[in-house]
Scaffold this active site. Structure first.
Site, PDB file in Angstrom:
ATOM      1  N   GLY A  54      11.469   1.276  10.204  1.00 18.70           N
ATOM      2  CA  GLY A  54      10.725   0.456   9.085  1.00 18.70           C
ATOM      3  C   GLY A  54      10.640   1.026   7.932  1.00 18.70           C
ATOM      4  N   SER A  55       9.651   0.756   6.991  1.00 16.51           N
ATOM      5  CA  SER A  55       9.430   1.500   5.741  1.00 16.51           C
ATOM      6  C   SER A  55       9.018   2.900   5.815  1.00 16.51           C
ATOM      7  CB  SER A  55       8.475   0.515   5.028  1.00 16.51           C
ATOM      8  OG  SER A  55       9.094  -0.895   4.669  1.00 16.51           O
ATOM      9  N   THR A  56       8.928   3.349   6.862  1.00 18.35           N
ATOM     10  CA  THR A  56       8.331   4.725   6.880  1.00 18.35           C
ATOM     11  C   THR A  56       9.586   5.555   6.727  1.00 18.35           C
ATOM     12  OG1 THR A  56       8.719   5.124   9.385  1.00 18.35           O
ATOM     13  CG2 THR A  56       6.536   4.470   8.572  1.00 18.35           C
ATOM     14  N   PHE A  57      10.758   5.167   6.731  1.00 18.69           N
ATOM     15  CA  PHE A  57      11.995   5.516   6.393  1.00 18.69           C
ATOM     16  C   PHE A  57      12.224   5.707   4.765  1.00 18.69           C
ATOM     17  CE2 PHE A  57      16.717   5.441   6.199  1.00 18.69           C
ATOM     18  CZ  PHE A  57      17.188   6.746   6.955  1.00 18.69           C
ATOM     19  N   LYS A  58      11.753   4.854   4.014  1.00 19.00           N
ATOM     20  CA  LYS A  58      11.848   4.814   2.521  1.00 19.00           C
ATOM     21  C   LYS A  58      11.772   5.974   1.837  1.00 19.00           C
ATOM     22  CE  LYS A  58      10.865  -0.003   2.358  1.00 19.00           C
ATOM     23  NZ  LYS A  58      10.035  -1.242   1.943  1.00 19.00           N
TER      24      LYS A  58
END
Length: 647
Positions: free
Chosen positions: A327-331
């Site tokens: 999810g957004s932890t990859f951004k």
């Protein structure tokens, strides 16, 4: 010079006398030997035949003491306990059924256990001791010892069995041992004779399995004299062998206990705590867990079914085996790839109107109305999806994947744990090889927000986070020392990235947790000396149709558990001088900031305080709720004994 005839005659007489004397002595000695041989073989034959029948020398293996396992502070995680048992040797017992019938008159035997033992007796060599029953009381062992003459081939014995004093807390890390099976023998390339001993315990999972040979040690042996009835007359010699190596793990048992207890409130969750300075793994939690002691002697089918039928998968170590869309932890990976490639500047803004359109397809931001103009810091603070859709098209998947791999995503870490996953960090070549298809723009947009083909474990997310905090390629370490020798710290070298770029990403993560509009503000730390930087993530496990979007996306609370989003959160603290990094995944937990964020915050605070954090570390309006939560946690005492609730 020639001898005279007289001298020659004198010399001949001397030689003849000596020859007669020697010949007489030899004849006498042969006569004595012949007489003694006749006496032993004829006159005393019955006596020596009885001695030969009544006394034999047996060689038996001695299982070495298995190496102990400790936490980083010397707390025992796996120890050896005395195990009183009763064994039988078929060649000494003669009539096995008759011997066991006599034994049953003295002690109670479990029918199922006895049946398994009798099968082992038939399968094993006649001189190999087979355990008929173990974990017996001292009174049973004494009863057998007293009646030894009437129990040929059956003897009491004492050995060691494995015990896990921390129970479920370390089940997924340390693993467990169990009796060696035919399946084990078939898959192991190991000719150690110890493995032929029935019910010999070997590592089945976790550290116990991966470091089996180091923990097992080398077999000893003993020579014993037994009579015709199978009774041990005396021990003639003993070689104790070499005990297994003791291990010290990097895990902190107190932090592990708290992590496991805190994760259990999320039903099905995993979390990892890592020291950003040296890579030490301080906690590896996976909930729910199980009691490894039940597996040591062979778990019952009923207990095993309860574990395998549980939808929350207690046997799986989700922290290292589970692979989830990050999810957004990859951004942060997309941000760094764009910064290093020169495709974006910190002050540049991108317009978010709620979606990006590629061809005929719309890629939606999580905020339906959009975020408006956002820059780099704000994109992380608000977790704007459209910002990253734009960056992904500029940078391309190959550069994003290369950056992510520098931070440990898509990597297999060589840790002594079962089934450590490498996850998936896709690129164009990967899709071609895996599916025989070309990479599409839509694939890049999905990957940019940690969806699509991207998969990562909580362990990998913790490593990613630790590398972000430290700026080094630090490697995770689980074994602190083996046999008293410290293991190497690896990877504490620079990632080779622009430090200003790393600082910008850290600043964005700080804004997530410490600004009112940050997605993780509700899970912040109130102590100014321990402020954390974090990033929430919510990953979908189902497709949302256009029709559903038109009428309103169904909330997680209204969906079955298995169709709800995964909740994720990564963080490090203190922000100014990072020491610990944490990652948390709550399976089907819903929102990352509201569900996984508070868990990650609590675990970080425990690590920072070295114990249960004071209420002053939390926002004032949360303290009553936190106090109730802390009082409900099943925490162990200071010495790792019985569970206790602490305020």
């Amino acid at each position: 010079m020639r001898q005279s005839p007289r001298d020659t005659e004198t010399s001949s007489r001397r030689i003849s006398r000596r020859a007669l004397v020697l010949g007489g002595l030899q004849t006498g000695m042969l006569g004595v030997l012949g007489w003694r041989m006749h006496q032993m073989q004829v006159d005393q034959a019955d006596q020596y035949r009885l001695l030969a029948d009544e006394n034999r020398i047996n060689m038996r293996l001695i299982a070495p003491a298995r190496g102990l396992i400790y936490d980083r502070n010397g707390v025992a995680l796996a120890e050896n306990a005395q195990n009183y048992r009763i064994v039988i040797v078929r060649e000494d017992a003669g009539d096995v059924d008759a011997a066991i019938a006599r034994l049953k008159q003295l002690v109670d035997l479990d029918p199922d256990e006895l049946e398994r033992a009798l099968r082992e007796v038939e399968r094993r060599s006649p001189f190999v001791p087979v355990t008929l029953t173990d974990q017996r009381a001292w009174e049973d062992v004494a009863e057998v010892a007293v009646n030894a003459p009437a129990l040929p081939g059956i003897t009491p014995d004492v050995g060691l069995t494995r015990n896990y004093p921390m129970g479920a807390d370390f089940a997924h890390i340390v693993g467990y041992v169990g009796p060696v099976s035919d399946y084990d023998l078939d898959r192991m390339d190991d000719d150690d004779p110890l493995l032929q001993i029935p019910k010999f315990q070997i590592g089945k999972t976790g550290v116990e399995n991966k470091l089996e040979r180091d923990l097992r040690g080398k077999a000893g042996s003993k020579r014993i004299e037994v009579n015709a009835a199978g009774r041990v007359m005396r021990e003639l010699g003993r070689d104790e062998g070499i005990p297994g190596s003791d291990l010290q793990l990097t895990i902190d048992s107190g932090l592990q206990n708290f992590t496991q207890a805190r994760l259990s409130l999320g039903m099905s969750a995993a979390g990892v705590v890592m020291d950003v300075r040296n890579g030490d793994l301080l906690a590896i939690g996976s909930a729910p867990a199980f009691d490894p002691n039940k597996f040591v002697r062979g778990i019952s089918s009923v207990d095993y079914s309860l574990l395998t039928d549980n939808i929350y998968r207690p046997l799986a170590n989700k922290a290292v085996q589970g692979a989830y869309p990050p999810g957004s932890t990859f951004k942060m990976m997309v941000t760094l790839a764009a910064l290093e490639a020169g495709e974006v500047t910190p002050d540049e803004t991108i317009w978010c109107g709620g979606y990006t359109k590629v061809g005929n397809r719309r890629f939606h931001c999580w905020k339906r109305g959009g975020h408006g103009h956002v820059n780099l810091e704000e994109s992380l603070q608000h977790s704007c999806d459209v910002y990253y859709f734009d960056l992904a098209q500029r940078v391309g998947i190959d550069r994003i994947a290369a950056m992510a791999r520098r931070f440990g995503l898509g990597s297999h870490f060589d840790l002594p744990m079962s089934a450590v996953t490498a996850g998936i960090m896709p690129d164009k070549a990967w899709k071609t090889e895996r599916y025989g298809q070309d990479w599409r723009v839509g694939d890049s947009l999905n990957a940019a927000i940690g969806q699509g083909y991207v998969l990562a474990s909580p362990l990998q997310l913790a490593v990613m986070n630790a590398r972000l905090a430290s700026g080094t390629a630090i490697e995770p370490r689980l074994v602190k020392s083996e046999g008293g020798i410290e293991t190497e710290v690896r990877g504490a070298v620079s990632l080779g990235l622009n430090e200003n770029h790393l600082r910008m990403v850290r600043k964005g993560m700080y804004a997530v947790s410490n600004t009112r509009r940050g997605t993780g503000y509700g899970a912040r730390i109130a102590d100014d000396t321990m402020l954390m930087a974090g990033k929430s993530g919510t990953s979908q496990v189902r497709n949302i149709t256009a029709a559903e979007r038109a009428r309103g996306v169904t909330s997680n609370a209204d969906l079955p558990w298995e169709r709800r989003d995964h909740a994720l959160f990564v963080a490090f603290a203190p922000y100014e001088n990072p020491r610990y990094a944490v990652s948390v995944v709550v399976e089907h937990g819903g929102g990352g900031s509201s569900v996984a964020g508070p868990i990650a915050r609590d675990i970080l605070l425990y690590a920072l305080h070295g114990g249960l954090p004071p209420l002053e570390s939390y926002p004032s309006y949360q303290r009553d709720e936190i106090r109730v939560m802390q009082e409900s946690l099943p925490l162990r005492g200071a010495e790792g004994g019985e569970e206790s609730s602490r305020a």
